[in-house]
Design a protein around this motif. Sequence first.
Motif, PDB file in Angstrom:
ATOM      1  N   ARG A 191      20.429 -14.471  51.434  1.00  0.00           N
ATOM      2  CA  ARG A 191      18.991 -14.571  51.682  1.00  0.00           C
ATOM      3  C   ARG A 191      18.336 -15.581  50.744  1.00  0.00           C
ATOM      4  O   ARG A 191      17.387 -16.274  51.115  1.00  0.00           O
ATOM      5  N   GLU A 192      18.864 -15.663  49.529  1.00  0.00           N
ATOM      6  CA  GLU A 192      18.268 -16.521  48.500  1.00  0.00           C
ATOM      7  C   GLU A 192      18.913 -17.902  48.419  1.00  0.00           C
ATOM      8  O   GLU A 192      18.568 -18.695  47.545  1.00  0.00           O
ATOM      9  N   THR A 193      19.853 -18.209  49.308  1.00  0.00           N
ATOM     10  CA  THR A 193      20.537 -19.508  49.242  1.00  0.00           C
ATOM     11  C   THR A 193      20.457 -20.265  50.562  1.00  0.00           C
ATOM     12  O   THR A 193      21.322 -21.085  50.869  1.00  0.00           O
ATOM     13  N   THR A 194      19.436 -19.987  51.341  1.00  0.00           N
ATOM     14  CA  THR A 194      19.220 -20.772  52.549  1.00  0.00           C
ATOM     15  C   THR A 194      18.777 -22.183  52.159  1.00  0.00           C
ATOM     16  O   THR A 194      18.301 -22.428  51.043  1.00  0.00           O
ATOM     17  N   ASP A 195      18.915 -23.126  53.090  1.00  0.00           N
ATOM     18  CA  ASP A 195      18.469 -24.494  52.814  1.00  0.00           C
ATOM     19  C   ASP A 195      16.996 -24.512  52.438  1.00  0.00           C
ATOM     20  O   ASP A 195      16.577 -25.268  51.539  1.00  0.00           O
ATOM     21  N   GLU A 196      16.199 -23.697  53.118  1.00  0.00           N
ATOM     22  CA  GLU A 196      14.771 -23.652  52.814  1.00  0.00           C
ATOM     23  C   GLU A 196      14.513 -23.225  51.378  1.00  0.00           C
ATOM     24  O   GLU A 196      13.709 -23.839  50.660  1.00  0.00           O
ATOM     25  N   LYS A 197      15.202 -22.172  50.949  1.00  0.00           N
ATOM     26  CA  LYS A 197      15.008 -21.691  49.574  1.00  0.00           C
ATOM     27  C   LYS A 197      15.513 -22.730  48.560  1.00  0.00           C
ATOM     28  O   LYS A 197      14.867 -22.973  47.532  1.00  0.00           O
ATOM     29  N   LEU A 198      16.654 -23.316  48.830  1.00  0.00           N
ATOM     30  CA  LEU A 198      17.211 -24.303  47.901  1.00  0.00           C
ATOM     31  C   LEU A 198      16.319 -25.537  47.814  1.00  0.00           C
ATOM     32  O   LEU A 198      16.137 -26.104  46.728  1.00  0.00           O
ATOM     33  N   ASN A 199      15.753 -25.955  48.951  1.00  0.00           N
ATOM     34  CA  ASN A 199      14.828 -27.102  48.949  1.00  0.00           C
ATOM     35  C   ASN A 199      13.592 -26.801  48.121  1.00  0.00           C
ATOM     36  O   ASN A 199      13.118 -27.645  47.353  1.00  0.00           O
ATOM     37  N   SER A 200      13.073 -25.594  48.278  1.00  0.00           N
ATOM     38  CA  SER A 200      11.851 -25.231  47.558  1.00  0.00           C
ATOM     39  C   SER A 200      12.065 -25.202  46.046  1.00  0.00           C
ATOM     40  O   SER A 200      11.122 -25.396  45.283  1.00  0.00           O
ATOM     41  N   ARG A 201      13.300 -24.963  45.633  1.00  0.00           N
ATOM     42  CA  ARG A 201      13.598 -24.903  44.194  1.00  0.00           C
ATOM     43  C   ARG A 201      14.135 -26.230  43.659  1.00  0.00           C
ATOM     44  O   ARG A 201      14.412 -26.347  42.461  1.00  0.00           O
ATOM     45  N   GLY A 202      14.351 -27.188  44.543  1.00  0.00           N
ATOM     46  CA  GLY A 202      14.867 -28.475  44.106  1.00  0.00           C
ATOM     47  C   GLY A 202      16.273 -28.400  43.555  1.00  0.00           C
ATOM     48  O   GLY A 202      16.621 -29.118  42.602  1.00  0.00           O
ATOM     49  N   VAL A 203      17.119 -27.568  44.137  1.00  0.00           N
ATOM     50  CA  VAL A 203      18.488 -27.392  43.647  1.00  0.00           C
ATOM     51  C   VAL A 203      19.282 -28.673  43.863  1.00  0.00           C
ATOM     52  O   VAL A 203      19.225 -29.294  44.924  1.00  0.00           O
ATOM     53  N   SER A 204      20.020 -29.093  42.852  1.00  0.00           N
ATOM     54  CA  SER A 204      20.753 -30.360  42.879  1.00  0.00           C
ATOM     55  C   SER A 204      21.879 -30.341  43.893  1.00  0.00           C
ATOM     56  O   SER A 204      22.397 -29.289  44.272  1.00  0.00           O
ATOM     57  N   ASP A 205      22.291 -31.552  44.310  1.00  0.00           N
ATOM     58  CA  ASP A 205      23.374 -31.671  45.295  1.00  0.00           C
ATOM     59  C   ASP A 205      24.678 -31.101  44.756  1.00  0.00           C
ATOM     60  O   ASP A 205      25.460 -30.510  45.517  1.00  0.00           O
ATOM     61  N   ALA A 206      24.927 -31.262  43.460  1.00  0.00           N
ATOM     62  CA  ALA A 206      26.179 -30.762  42.879  1.00  0.00           C
ATOM     63  C   ALA A 206      26.256 -29.242  42.981  1.00  0.00           C
ATOM     64  O   ALA A 206      27.300 -28.682  43.332  1.00  0.00           O
ATOM     65  N   VAL A 207      25.157 -28.566  42.689  1.00  0.00           N
ATOM     66  CA  VAL A 207      25.136 -27.113  42.783  1.00  0.00           C
ATOM     67  C   VAL A 207      25.194 -26.668  44.245  1.00  0.00           C
ATOM     68  O   VAL A 207      25.847 -25.690  44.590  1.00  0.00           O
ATOM     69  N   ARG A 208      24.529 -27.415  45.123  1.00  0.00           N
ATOM     70  CA  ARG A 208      24.555 -27.076  46.551  1.00  0.00           C
ATOM     71  C   ARG A 208      25.990 -27.093  47.092  1.00  0.00           C
ATOM     72  O   ARG A 208      26.351 -26.265  47.941  1.00  0.00           O
ATOM     73  N   ALA A 209      26.797 -28.034  46.622  1.00  0.00           N
ATOM     74  CA  ALA A 209      28.188 -28.101  47.080  1.00  0.00           C
ATOM     75  C   ALA A 209      28.937 -26.828  46.700  1.00  0.00           C
ATOM     76  O   ALA A 209      29.733 -26.300  47.490  1.00  0.00           O
ATOM     77  N   ASP A 210      28.686 -26.329  45.492  1.00  0.00           N
ATOM     78  CA  ASP A 210      29.307 -25.070  45.080  1.00  0.00           C
ATOM     79  C   ASP A 210      28.772 -23.901  45.902  1.00  0.00           C
ATOM     80  O   ASP A 210      29.512 -22.976  46.242  1.00  0.00           O
ATOM     81  N   ILE A 211      27.480 -23.946  46.209  1.00  0.00           N
ATOM     82  CA  ILE A 211      26.861 -22.839  46.933  1.00  0.00           C
ATOM     83  C   ILE A 211      27.453 -22.690  48.326  1.00  0.00           C
ATOM     84  O   ILE A 211      27.528 -21.576  48.859  1.00  0.00           O
ATOM     85  N   VAL A 212      27.916 -23.767  48.924  1.00  0.00           N
ATOM     86  CA  VAL A 212      28.587 -23.661  50.229  1.00  0.00           C
ATOM     87  C   VAL A 212      29.795 -22.719  50.118  1.00  0.00           C
ATOM     88  O   VAL A 212      29.996 -21.840  50.956  1.00  0.00           O
ATOM     89  N   GLU A 213      30.585 -22.909  49.065  1.00  0.00           N
ATOM     90  CA  GLU A 213      31.732 -22.016  48.832  1.00  0.00           C
ATOM     91  C   GLU A 213      31.258 -20.604  48.507  1.00  0.00           C
ATOM     92  O   GLU A 213      31.804 -19.621  49.019  1.00  0.00           O
ATOM     93  N   TYR A 214      30.248 -20.491  47.647  1.00  0.00           N
ATOM     94  CA  TYR A 214      29.765 -19.168  47.267  1.00  0.00           C
ATOM     95  C   TYR A 214      29.259 -18.388  48.472  1.00  0.00           C
ATOM     96  O   TYR A 214      29.497 -17.179  48.587  1.00  0.00           O
ATOM     97  N   ARG A 215      28.552 -19.062  49.350  1.00  0.00           N
ATOM     98  CA  ARG A 215      28.024 -18.381  50.543  1.00  0.00           C
ATOM     99  C   ARG A 215      29.173 -17.886  51.426  1.00  0.00           C
ATOM    100  O   ARG A 215      29.129 -16.769  51.962  1.00  0.00           O
ATOM    101  N   ALA A 216      30.207 -18.703  51.584  1.00  0.00           N
ATOM    102  CA  ALA A 216      31.358 -18.274  52.384  1.00  0.00           C
ATOM    103  C   ALA A 216      32.022 -17.057  51.746  1.00  0.00           C
ATOM    104  O   ALA A 216      32.427 -16.118  52.443  1.00  0.00           O
ATOM    105  N   GLU A 217      32.108 -17.045  50.415  1.00  0.00           N
ATOM    106  CA  GLU A 217      32.715 -15.904  49.728  1.00  0.00           C
ATOM    107  C   GLU A 217      31.848 -14.653  49.855  1.00  0.00           C
ATOM    108  O   GLU A 217      32.363 -13.543  49.998  1.00  0.00           O
ATOM    109  N   ALA A 218      30.523 -14.830  49.784  1.00  0.00           N
ATOM    110  CA  ALA A 218      29.628 -13.681  49.973  1.00  0.00           C
ATOM    111  C   ALA A 218      29.813 -13.090  51.363  1.00  0.00           C
ATOM    112  O   ALA A 218      29.859 -11.857  51.536  1.00  0.00           O
ATOM    113  N   ARG A 219      29.933 -13.933  52.361  1.00  0.00           N
ATOM    114  CA  ARG A 219      30.145 -13.442  53.728  1.00  0.00           C
ATOM    115  C   ARG A 219      31.505 -12.756  53.851  1.00  0.00           C
ATOM    116  O   ARG A 219      31.641 -11.762  54.563  1.00  0.00           O
ATOM    117  N   LEU A 220      32.505 -13.292  53.150  1.00  0.00           N
ATOM    118  CA  LEU A 220      33.818 -12.644  53.177  1.00  0.00           C
ATOM    119  C   LEU A 220      33.763 -11.271  52.520  1.00  0.00           C
ATOM    120  O   LEU A 220      34.317 -10.295  53.050  1.00  0.00           O
TER     121      LEU A 220
END
Length: 532
Positions: A141-170
């Motif tokens: 819920r807290e790592t959607t593109d909308e939320k990440l854009n609003s917080r100005g999260v860097s591209d490097a962290v976003r790349a990690d978050i892709v993996e983290y989101r997949a792990e959360a779903r797993l």
Amino acid sequence: MKKRIKNISVLSLLMIFTLFSCTDDLNITPNDDDTLLGEDLFENEGAYRQVIAGVYANLALTGTDGAGTSNIEGIDAGTSQFGRVLLYMQTLSADQMIWSYENDPGTREIQRNIWTAQNPLILGMFSRTHLTIALANNFLRETTDEKLNSRGVSDAVRADIVEYRAEARLLRALSYYYMMDLFGKANFGTETDPLNSVLPVAETPQLFEFIESELLDIEADLVPAGENEYGRADRGVAHMILAKIYLNAEVYIQTDRYSDCLNYCQQLLSSGYSLADDYRHNFLADNNTNSALNEIIFPIVSDGFTTQNFGPTTVMINGSVGSIEVNGTEVGVSEGGWGGALRVRREFAELWQGGDFIDDDRNTIISDNRPIGIVDISDRDSGYIIQKYANVTSTGANGIDQTFVDTDFPLFRLADVHLMYAEAHLRGGGGSTPTAVELINDLRIRANNPNLISSDELTLDFILDERSRELHWEAHRRQDLIRYGLFTGGNYNWAWKGNGSNGIAIPSHLKLYPIPSLSLSSNPNLTQNSGY
């Protein structure tokens, strides 16, 4: 296989969330904003890694202030540690294990198959598993593109978050898998449901479809099998869960999916995993670094210093120290351990009788000066004990603590894939008999058992027994017996089944556990399972 040894801080991170509700499963409200559910926490780019680590930590820990604390109000730490209650519900309820101290809440009813909806261990499993789902949902819920854009999260962290989101779903899919297997239903929520909403209930067919679709959908975003940091899930874990649901699909959805099970077994067998050099390496204090590193597909981590908990390996190592033998120093805990808390039932002990298993490394039974049968459960001097797990490393060093062990619990490991392939093949899932025989013999060769089998000996009954010999006390047995049609009814009775010393038939509704009474009262959409 290039598994990264450094982990996501599951071992070093104390959980940073505190909850005050146990009965509102999935309706989790934080005490303050400095929690895994607090939106302000996510303003810090470094928090994303911490928060996903906290979701993992819920599999090992129960609270923020030591092994005896619980982050779910009204639930005792000893009755809600995920791995421990999973072990009780899958193993203590079947034909391999006996717990001596029946005054411990819930254990008497579980091991005698006379549980009710008031059982605290069942409540612990139901609540702890839903908590993992809630934490995973909030991370998503807290790592959607909308939320990440609003917080100005860097591209490097976003790349990690892709993996983290997949792990959360797993991890969410894993939790729904256990809810499906144990309860046949669950409060069903995803990240699209707002916090504290009254949730619908998903029955087994919907859960099966969701688990399958989720795991297939996240496959490309997961790290390849065996290549993630130790303790984190990867593509191999997703394939393992898929193989598991397909192997049991006739139980869950009355549909044959053995060919799909065999397909994922083949993928796992070609993913770079390998059997540990020594069977015992899987169950020692350094199983995160010894040769078991390449066999264990997914562990529940344990550390005697940073993640002290009354989890499955702490319970089994301390509990299996014999009342007569006082052999705790051999397995790296205090000399007397827990005074003979755990023993094995006659039927399991009999699987090792005969010349075929005298020198089998998997046979860690201690029988001297003990009768094989347990007529009185409180008599800790009766019944055999085993020494499968140890808080000792492969080089002979003791774990860091003499109570809380360093030994990780192998939730999934490659040996199970060998056995699933053979069973799926025998049930018509494809593959080849020579391959199935070779996979079984690989396990026997690894165990230094010279009695290799031929194709004529490869039968479903053989596989069931061999699964017990290879995977005992690893939280699989109830599921196996249900799949074989032997858990309920009277076709197979083991000691103390149904509260009879020699075992009696139990009704078919016991294939599922009851929905805890407190959980029923928290969600009007939940209904009790049939028969309770």
